[in-house]
Design a protein around this motif. Structure first.
Motif, PDB file in Angstrom:
ATOM      1  N   SER A 156     -40.756  71.960 -20.362  1.00 42.23           N
ATOM      2  CA  SER A 156     -39.388  71.974 -20.465  1.00 42.23           C
ATOM      3  C   SER A 156     -38.889  70.639 -19.965  1.00 42.23           C
ATOM      4  CB  SER A 156     -38.593  73.163 -20.120  1.00 42.23           C
ATOM      5  OG  SER A 156     -39.411  74.354 -20.580  1.00 42.23           O
ATOM      6  N   THR A 180     -34.685  78.187 -15.581  1.00 43.01           N
ATOM      7  CA  THR A 180     -34.918  76.844 -16.299  1.00 43.01           C
ATOM      8  C   THR A 180     -33.433  76.322 -15.935  1.00 43.01           C
ATOM      9  OG1 THR A 180     -34.642  78.142 -18.281  1.00 43.01           O
ATOM     10  CG2 THR A 180     -36.649  77.242 -17.928  1.00 43.01           C
ATOM     11  N   ALA A 181     -32.597  77.242 -15.600  1.00 43.10           N
ATOM     12  CA  ALA A 181     -31.215  76.662 -15.512  1.00 43.10           C
ATOM     13  C   ALA A 181     -31.222  75.738 -14.411  1.00 43.10           C
ATOM     14  CB  ALA A 181     -30.215  77.922 -15.332  1.00 43.10           C
ATOM     15  N   LEU A 182     -32.014  75.665 -13.508  1.00 47.01           N
ATOM     16  CA  LEU A 182     -32.081  74.633 -12.423  1.00 47.01           C
ATOM     17  C   LEU A 182     -32.332  73.226 -12.947  1.00 47.01           C
ATOM     18  CD1 LEU A 182     -33.721  76.816  -9.889  1.00 47.01           C
ATOM     19  CD2 LEU A 182     -31.562  76.240  -9.869  1.00 47.01           C
ATOM     20  N   ILE A 183     -33.092  72.967 -14.017  1.00 45.03           N
ATOM     21  CA  ILE A 183     -33.695  71.961 -14.456  1.00 45.03           C
ATOM     22  C   ILE A 183     -32.644  70.675 -14.563  1.00 45.03           C
ATOM     23  CG2 ILE A 183     -34.858  70.675 -16.345  1.00 45.03           C
ATOM     24  CD1 ILE A 183     -36.422  73.346 -16.826  1.00 45.03           C
ATOM     25  N   PRO A 184     -31.472  70.919 -15.115  1.00 44.12           N
ATOM     26  CA  PRO A 184     -30.446  69.944 -15.253  1.00 44.12           C
ATOM     27  C   PRO A 184     -29.903  69.190 -13.679  1.00 44.12           C
ATOM     28  CG  PRO A 184     -29.699  71.743 -16.572  1.00 44.12           C
ATOM     29  CD  PRO A 184     -31.085  72.275 -15.807  1.00 44.12           C
ATOM     30  N   ILE A 185     -29.558  70.163 -12.863  1.00 47.81           N
ATOM     31  CA  ILE A 185     -29.398  69.892 -11.579  1.00 47.81           C
ATOM     32  C   ILE A 185     -30.347  68.828 -10.995  1.00 47.81           C
ATOM     33  CG2 ILE A 185     -29.937  71.680 -10.025  1.00 47.81           C
ATOM     34  CD1 ILE A 185     -26.677  69.673  -9.869  1.00 47.81           C
ATOM     35  N   LEU A 225     -32.780  67.122 -12.699  1.00 43.40           N
ATOM     36  CA  LEU A 225     -32.958  65.839 -13.038  1.00 43.40           C
ATOM     37  C   LEU A 225     -31.735  64.853 -12.384  1.00 43.40           C
ATOM     38  CD1 LEU A 225     -33.354  66.990 -16.899  1.00 43.40           C
ATOM     39  CD2 LEU A 225     -35.029  66.051 -15.293  1.00 43.40           C
ATOM     40  N   LEU A 226     -30.572  65.465 -12.335  1.00 39.54           N
ATOM     41  CA  LEU A 226     -29.315  64.820 -11.931  1.00 39.54           C
ATOM     42  C   LEU A 226     -29.660  64.107 -10.371  1.00 39.54           C
ATOM     43  CD1 LEU A 226     -26.402  63.959 -12.565  1.00 39.54           C
ATOM     44  CD2 LEU A 226     -25.592  65.871 -11.648  1.00 39.54           C
ATOM     45  N   TRP A 227     -30.204  65.324  -9.687  1.00 36.06           N
ATOM     46  CA  TRP A 227     -30.871  64.863  -8.339  1.00 36.06           C
ATOM     47  C   TRP A 227     -31.802  63.722  -8.103  1.00 36.06           C
ATOM     48  CZ3 TRP A 227     -30.776  70.374  -5.507  1.00 36.06           C
ATOM     49  CH2 TRP A 227     -29.422  70.756  -5.246  1.00 36.06           C
ATOM     50  N   LEU A 245     -40.134  67.452 -21.450  1.00 42.49           N
ATOM     51  CA  LEU A 245     -39.266  67.276 -22.841  1.00 42.49           C
ATOM     52  C   LEU A 245     -37.823  66.733 -22.640  1.00 42.49           C
ATOM     53  CD1 LEU A 245     -40.261  70.299 -24.755  1.00 42.49           C
ATOM     54  CD2 LEU A 245     -40.712  68.035 -25.628  1.00 42.49           C
ATOM     55  N   LEU A 246     -37.253  67.418 -21.771  1.00 47.80           N
ATOM     56  CA  LEU A 246     -35.925  67.143 -21.613  1.00 47.80           C
ATOM     57  C   LEU A 246     -35.573  65.547 -21.058  1.00 47.80           C
ATOM     58  CD1 LEU A 246     -34.455  70.174 -20.051  1.00 47.80           C
ATOM     59  CD2 LEU A 246     -33.514  68.924 -21.761  1.00 47.80           C
TER      60      LEU A 246
END
Lengths: 270, 256
Positions: B197, B109-114, B116-118, B200-201
């Motif tokens: 996840s 799940t740590a990959l989700i932020p990057i 989303l940014l990409w 939701l984010l």
């Protein structure tokens, strides 16, 4: 190891040496260098994917300022508390379900529905119930991790050789003593299998809950950075979590082998 | 008679779920469960009907199912190919395995932020999250499966005239199938977690978005009905996969 399809020429000595030593890092290093060069040469937009050197410098800065350490500690604290609570609850429910028919009737369908379901969907509801602090996150971790523990404990305790129990009874162990001295140790390999599934899950869920609700931790750090489009910080988070995950999961594997050193499983492995 | 028995058995099996719903209903009626914290079964059902009739549920579910199936299928195909390649080709194993073993324990799940940014709000960030998150479990399980294939099977097939591709397709993939499928089953559960996840984010559509949106606007009955739908979809997809697994491995029991 894999067998060759046909008759295979013996590999060169250099290849054998390469395999044993530098190969373990070769591909990673080549990837890192290629990544660095393509950012510097302008093939990759550094805003989207900063160079490894920039990430390393950023990581050193974040380490020096102390926020990265405190966020990592916070994430690990939540994951551990959630995981340990889930282990206790899961072992109790699993043992109960294996030794008590009404409990088995009650928990069996709930576990079979709940285990594969994405429990994270409950997160907004948990926030409503337990607030934005640690408790909602930890409850979510417990709710997710308890299923593999219940299922593994049930399988382990239900399949115990009954001669073990009869012998212990015969040797004067009390009914309660049976559970702790015979049932749980005999089921330990299975229980540890369940814990080994639950532990990475606890990290996965901790990171997500931290992203969804505020309150710091590595997940919070990363999602804040992503919202501000600070890709260097997001990558610092990814590498920190990757290292933490690697260290913890390997540590867990060693602990398992240590706990099971009396068991035939580890003897055959030697 | 047999069908009646099967139905009775199923009812008996799921009776605890009915018991829980009954407790939920009683708790709501007696005021033990505040409607602000947990909407009553009636309210949840009414909200479910409303989103079902308006077509909103079907629309959001189809968006989620599209993302899920794209990401999941891509990870299964690429992961199986990579895993088998690692097992059969020495240089692939030597080079790729260390990278795989380093990133495998990473909480995916740590990959989700990057991502989303990409890739932003749309489908691509969710598909990529599912694909990358599920890839390594599939790689590892197909690697383990293909590595354990008995060389005797391969040699027999070769001597019976199978080509290299035939051996790969008919022997290695088939012999590794039990391991591959159990890895894929784990990946399936993980893929729903990643999808919900990510939605939701940050999303504008999808079941996860629906849960977050109605939670924020305070329409807890609709939120809760969407939660139940997500849980049921996740569970049912696992059941279906289990049935598919049993069907595709049915030949194994013949020899055993």
């Amino acid at each position: 190891m894999a067998q060759p399809l046909g008759v295979k020429k013996p590999a060169g000595a250099w290849f054998t040496a390469f395999k044993r030593g530098p190969a373990r890092f070769a591909f990673g290093v080549v990837l890192l260098i290629a990544w660095e060069i393509s950012v510097d040469a302008g093939f990759i937009n550094p805003y989207l994917m900063p160079a490894p050197s920039a990430i390393a410098i950023r990581m050193a800065k974040e380490l020096a300022s102390g926020t990265l350490v405190s966020d990592t500690v916070l994430t690990m604290y939540r994951a551990f508390v959630g995981f340990l609570s889930a282990s206790v609850v899961g072992v109790v429910i699993g043992t109960l379900a294996a030794r008590n028919a009404p409990a088995r009737w009650f928990f069996d369908p709930l576990v079979s529905i709940g285990f594969p379901a994405p429990k994270i969907a409950f997160m907004p509801l948990f926030v409503l119930w337990f607030g934005l602090g640690d408790s909602a996150k930890i409850m979510m971790i417990v709710f997710t991790c308890v299923f593999p523990v219940i299922s593994a404990t049930y399988l382990g305790t239900a399949s115990i050789d009954r001669y073990l129990i009869w012998s212990a009874r015969n040797l004067g162990v009390s009914r309660r003593g049976i559970v702790w001295k015979v049932v749980v140790p005999a089921a330990l390999p299975q229980i540890l299998n369940g814990l080994q599934i639950a532990f990475p899950m606890s990290l996965i869920v901790t990171v997500v809950t931290e992203m969804i609700t505020s309150g710091g931790g590595l997940g919070g750090y990363m999602i804040m950075a992503a919202r501000d489009a600070l890709s260097e910080q997001v990558f610092v988070g990814i590498f920190t979590i990757a290292i933490v995950g690697y260290v913890l999961l390997n540590g867990f594997d060693r602990l398992r082998r240590h706990l099971l050193r009396w068991h035939t499983e580890s003897m055959t492995a030697m | 008679m047999r069908a009646a028995n099967a139905i009775a058995g199923t009812l008996y099996y799921y009776a605890p779920v009915a018991l829980l719903i009954l407790c939920w209903d009683l708790g709501s009626r007696l005021g033990l469960l505040s409607a602000d914290l947990l909407p009553s079964p009636e309210a949840t059902l009414a909200a479910f009907r409303a989103v079902l009739d308006s077509g909103e549920l079907a629309q959001q579910a189809s968006v989620s199912l599209f993302r899920e199936s794209m990401g999941f299928l891509a990870s299964v195909v690429v992961g199986t190919v990579l895993g088998i390649a690692m097992a059969r080709i020495e240089w692939a194993r030597v080079l790729i395995r260390p990278v795989v073993t380093f990133f495998y324990p990473m909480p995916k799940t740590a990959l989700i932020p990057i991502l989303l940014l990409w890739f932003g709000l749309g489908d691509m960030s969710k598909i990529a999250a599912i694909f990358l998150g599920c890839l390594l479990p599939v790689v590892i399980s197909s690697y383990n499966g293909a590595r354990g294939v008995e060389p005797l099977l391969v040699w027999s097939a070769r001597s019976l005239g199978a080509g290299k591709f035939g051996v790969l397709w008919k022997i290695i993939l088939m012999a590794a199938l039990p391991d591959i499928l159990s890895g894929v089953r784990m990946a399936l559960a993980l893929s729903w977690l990643l999808l919900v996840s990510a939605e939701l984010l940050l999303a504008q559509k999808g079941l996860g978005f629906m849960i977050g949106y109605y939670g924020e606007t305070g329409d807890y009955a609709t939120m809760f009905s969407a939660i139940i739908v997500v849980v049921l979809i996740g569970s049912i997809s696992d059941r279906l996969f289990l049935a598919l697994m049993g069907w595709s491995l049915r030949w194994r029991n013949l020899s055993a």
